[in-house]
Design a protein around this motif. Structure first.
Motif, PDB file in Angstrom:
ATOM      1  N   UNK A  34      53.062  33.430  62.626  1.00 18.82           N
ATOM      2  CA  UNK A  34      53.718  34.717  62.488  1.00 18.82           C
ATOM      3  C   UNK A  34      53.419  35.501  63.901  1.00 18.82           C
ATOM      4  N   UNK A  35      52.730  34.624  64.738  1.00 14.99           N
ATOM      5  CA  UNK A  35      52.445  35.486  66.206  1.00 14.99           C
ATOM      6  C   UNK A  35      51.535  36.661  65.987  1.00 14.99           C
ATOM      7  N   UNK A  36      50.629  36.674  65.131  1.00 11.26           N
ATOM      8  CA  UNK A  36      49.681  37.629  64.893  1.00 11.26           C
ATOM      9  C   UNK A  36      48.322  37.305  65.636  1.00 11.26           C
TER      10      UNK A  36
ATOM     11  N   UNK B 221      43.622  45.427  62.875  1.00  9.08           N
ATOM     12  CA  UNK B 221      44.918  45.868  62.033  1.00  9.08           C
ATOM     13  C   UNK B 221      44.628  45.629  60.603  1.00  9.08           C
ATOM     14  N   UNK B 222      43.559  44.799  60.222  1.00 10.75           N
ATOM     15  CA  UNK B 222      43.493  44.506  58.943  1.00 10.75           C
ATOM     16  C   UNK B 222      42.460  43.351  58.612  1.00 10.75           C
ATOM     17  N   UNK B 223      41.861  43.359  57.482  1.00 10.69           N
ATOM     18  CA  UNK B 223      41.072  42.062  57.159  1.00 10.69           C
ATOM     19  C   UNK B 223      41.692  41.297  55.829  1.00 10.69           C
ATOM     20  N   UNK B 224      41.547  40.105  56.130  1.00 10.40           N
ATOM     21  CA  UNK B 224      42.092  39.082  55.003  1.00 10.40           C
ATOM     22  C   UNK B 224      40.724  38.283  54.746  1.00 10.40           C
ATOM     23  N   UNK B 225      40.515  38.434  53.448  1.00 11.06           N
ATOM     24  CA  UNK B 225      39.062  37.810  52.996  1.00 11.06           C
ATOM     25  C   UNK B 225      39.320  37.048  51.716  1.00 11.06           C
ATOM     26  N   UNK B 226      38.480  36.049  51.747  1.00 10.27           N
ATOM     27  CA  UNK B 226      38.550  35.200  50.323  1.00 10.27           C
ATOM     28  C   UNK B 226      37.537  36.119  49.489  1.00 10.27           C
ATOM     29  N   UNK B 227      38.022  36.177  48.168  1.00 11.11           N
ATOM     30  CA  UNK B 227      37.234  36.978  47.108  1.00 11.11           C
ATOM     31  C   UNK B 227      35.873  36.307  46.694  1.00 11.11           C
TER      32      UNK B 227
ATOM     33  N   UNK C  78      42.892  48.244  56.302  1.00 10.13           N
ATOM     34  CA  UNK C  78      43.462  47.685  54.978  1.00 10.13           C
ATOM     35  C   UNK C  78      42.863  46.211  54.965  1.00 10.13           C
ATOM     36  N   UNK C  79      42.578  46.139  53.733  1.00 11.82           N
ATOM     37  CA  UNK C  79      41.525  44.833  53.117  1.00 11.82           C
ATOM     38  C   UNK C  79      42.677  44.225  52.129  1.00 11.82           C
ATOM     39  N   UNK C  80      42.873  42.934  52.500  1.00 12.39           N
ATOM     40  CA  UNK C  80      43.651  42.105  51.619  1.00 12.39           C
ATOM     41  C   UNK C  80      42.713  40.914  51.433  1.00 12.39           C
ATOM     42  N   UNK C  81      42.494  40.747  49.896  1.00 14.53           N
ATOM     43  CA  UNK C  81      41.780  39.765  49.002  1.00 14.53           C
ATOM     44  C   UNK C  81      42.563  38.830  48.595  1.00 14.53           C
TER      45      UNK C  81
ATOM     46  N   UNK D  47      54.082  38.444  53.981  1.00 19.98           N
ATOM     47  CA  UNK D  47      54.793  39.533  53.512  1.00 19.98           C
ATOM     48  C   UNK D  47      53.862  40.896  53.459  1.00 19.98           C
ATOM     49  N   UNK D  48      53.002  40.733  53.053  1.00 15.81           N
ATOM     50  CA  UNK D  48      51.825  41.877  52.899  1.00 15.81           C
ATOM     51  C   UNK D  48      51.389  42.392  54.269  1.00 15.81           C
ATOM     52  N   UNK D  49      51.060  41.424  55.200  1.00 10.95           N
ATOM     53  CA  UNK D  49      50.604  41.738  56.630  1.00 10.95           C
ATOM     54  C   UNK D  49      51.875  42.295  57.448  1.00 10.95           C
ATOM     55  N   UNK D  50      53.089  41.595  57.331  1.00  9.44           N
ATOM     56  CA  UNK D  50      54.121  42.222  57.969  1.00  9.44           C
ATOM     57  C   UNK D  50      54.424  43.508  57.354  1.00  9.44           C
ATOM     58  N   UNK D  51      54.105  43.948  56.327  1.00  9.41           N
ATOM     59  CA  UNK D  51      54.605  45.182  55.613  1.00  9.41           C
ATOM     60  C   UNK D  51      53.592  46.282  56.293  1.00  9.41           C
ATOM     61  N   UNK D  52      52.365  45.694  56.581  1.00  9.07           N
ATOM     62  CA  UNK D  52      51.437  46.779  57.135  1.00  9.07           C
ATOM     63  C   UNK D  52      51.684  46.941  58.647  1.00  9.07           C
ATOM     64  N   UNK D  53      52.378  46.290  59.508  1.00 10.22           N
ATOM     65  CA  UNK D  53      52.920  46.557  60.878  1.00 10.22           C
ATOM     66  C   UNK D  53      54.352  46.104  61.013  1.00 10.22           C
ATOM     67  N   UNK D  54      55.357  46.878  60.381  1.00 12.81           N
ATOM     68  CA  UNK D  54      56.699  46.571  60.449  1.00 12.81           C
ATOM     69  C   UNK D  54      57.175  46.690  61.743  1.00 12.81           C
TER      70      UNK D  54
END
Length: 134
Positions: free
Chosen positions: A27-29, A51-57, A79-82, A108-115
């Motif tokens: 997605x070019x992030x 811009x955010x954290x994506x982590x395994x729970x 923003x934390x995405x688990x 979709x979640x990440x793109x919604x954070x940075x539209x």
């Protein structure tokens, strides 16, 4: 162009290609990768403007909830995405929960954070495609 940068905390071994990381980079992030909770905490302290954290729970060294709380103590707005197995919920401090094996939902979640940034990336990709065909 200001590309969003996310910290991906993945239990996979450094020698393997993380699916989550691949989704974000496609997605070019920009992506910073940690392979443990401790490494993620160190990276976050060093780069708190991400811009955010994506982590395994289900990290093995630090509970996801503890890691999320420590990051939010440093930067309350991060923003934390688990990423969890279906039906589990082990990180109440996370802002978003995405079930494992749902790469489109993660994207979709990440793109919604940075539209706005996402739109700029898409426009740039379209322009590059047009230039390439010409």
């Amino acid at each position: 162009m200001d590309r969003p940068c996310f910290l991906v905390v993945d239990r996979e071994f450094p020698g393997t290609l993380s699916t989550r990381k691949l989704v974000l980079e496609t997605a070019k992030f920009n992506v910073l990768t940690a392979y443990s909770g401790r490494e993620a905490a160190a990276i976050f302290r060093r780069f708190p403007a991400i811009d955010g954290v994506v982590m395994d729970c289900e990290m093995e060294d630090i509970p996801a909830e503890d890691l999320a709380r420590s990051m939010k103590a440093l930067v309350p707005t991060v923003p934390v995405i688990v990423i969890c197995a279906p039906g589990t919920s082990t990180c109440p401090s996370a802002d978003f929960r995405v079930e494992s094996f749902q790469p489109q939902m993660l994207l979709d979640t990440l793109q919604g954070l940075k539209p706005q940034e996402t739109l700029e990336i898409e426009r740039r990709d379209e322009q590059l495609s047009r230039d390439k065909r010409s």
